[in-house]
Design an enzyme around this catalytic site. Structure first.
Site, short mmCIF file in Angstrom:
data_model
loop_
_atom_site.label_atom_id
_atom_site.label_comp_id
_atom_site.label_asym_id
_atom_site.label_seq_id
_atom_site.Cartn_x
_atom_site.Cartn_y
_atom_site.Cartn_z
N GLU A 15 34.14 19.29 -41.32
CA GLU A 15 32.83 18.78 -40.91
C GLU A 15 32.12 19.83 -40.05
O GLU A 15 32.66 20.30 -39.05
CB GLU A 15 33.01 17.49 -40.11
CG GLU A 15 31.73 16.88 -39.62
CD GLU A 15 31.99 15.66 -38.76
OE1 GLU A 15 31.11 15.31 -37.97
OE2 GLU A 15 33.08 15.08 -38.87
N SER A 72 28.56 15.08 -40.77
CA SER A 72 28.72 13.70 -40.33
C SER A 72 27.40 12.97 -40.51
O SER A 72 26.36 13.57 -40.78
CB SER A 72 29.13 13.66 -38.86
OG SER A 72 28.02 13.96 -38.04
#
Length: 247
Positions: free
Chosen positions: A134, A160
């Protein structure tokens, strides 16, 4: 709040609306042992008029969803962008190329990124990461630097739900398997166009083919253990990055 959604009918109400419009399979078995259709049979097809959390099917808040699939020569299998809330819906700028999340973060914190740049973070895909890390740190740093509305960022990694700005993840094919993102060079003009659903590097096919011919895949970051096994088995993010396609 989630409690407001629950009081308005909750996820069952949303599911029933999807079911009524042929967007769910009624015969799918749920964890209860009943089918989706059986679980939702007593749920009304339309939301209650005394609430304003779940909107009627014919009166959506937006005409399209919050995610967009962008394609182009940089993402022939597709890429994913969150399109709601962004102020700049199209950007064309010079590529700033980084081989990892850490390299990009270092450049941002050092003040080396300028308005109009398009950051490229590669080798962070399912195989390259491995595991599609991420990219929260670079995007947070971009916001902290006051560049959230003036730069673009593309990656074969992921983001995210809290990410803001003209950012595009899940670029496929990923760099590690020879996707076009692997051949982008510093300064190449890149266009991200949310409305046209376009992700394009403005380099000729002939030049890209020459770069491909001269490209060597990097060594994997892991050569043994579970991450090495995962990287060997995992499919493209456009296929869900699953590991059992060939089983």
């Amino acid at each position: 709040m989630a409690t407001d959604l629950h009081r308005a009918g909750g996820i069952p109400q949303v599911m029933k609306m999807l079911l009524e419009h042929d967007l769910l399979h009624a015969d799918c078995i749920t964890i209860t042992g009943q089918t989706v259709g059986e679980l939702l049979k007593d749920i009304p097809a339309t939301p209650r008029p005394d609430q304003d959390v779940i909107r009627p099917w014919e009166n959506p808040m937006y005409s399209s969803g919050h995610l967009g699939i962008l394609k182009g020569n940089l993402a022939t299998e597709g890429s994913v962008a969150k399109l709601t809330g962004i102020k700049i819906r199209k950007i064309t700028g010079p590529a700033r190329v980084y081989e990892s999340e850490e390299d990009c973060l270092t450049a941002i914190l050092a003040g080396k990124i300028n308005p109009g740049d398009v950051l490229v973070i590669r080798y962070e895909g399912p195989k390259g990461g491995p595991g599609m890390r991420e990219m929260l740190a670079p995007t947070s740093a971009i916001i902290g630097a006051g560049l959230g509305d003036s730069v673009g960022l593309i990656t074969d990694g992921r983001f995210s739900g809290g990410t803001y700005g003209m950012v595009v993840g899940h670029v496929a094919p990923e760099a590690f398997v020879g996707g076009t993102i692997a051949f982008v060079q510093e300064g190449d003009p890149i266009t991200i166009d949310a409305d046209a659903r376009l992700l394009q590097v403005h380099v000729s096919d002939q030049e890209l083919a020459q770069r491909r011919a001269n490209w060597q895949p990097p060594q994997p970051r892991y050569t043994k253990g579970v991450l090495a096994k995962y990287a060997k088995l995992v499919s493209s993010s456009s296929l869900g990055a699953v590991t059992d396609l060939n089983l």
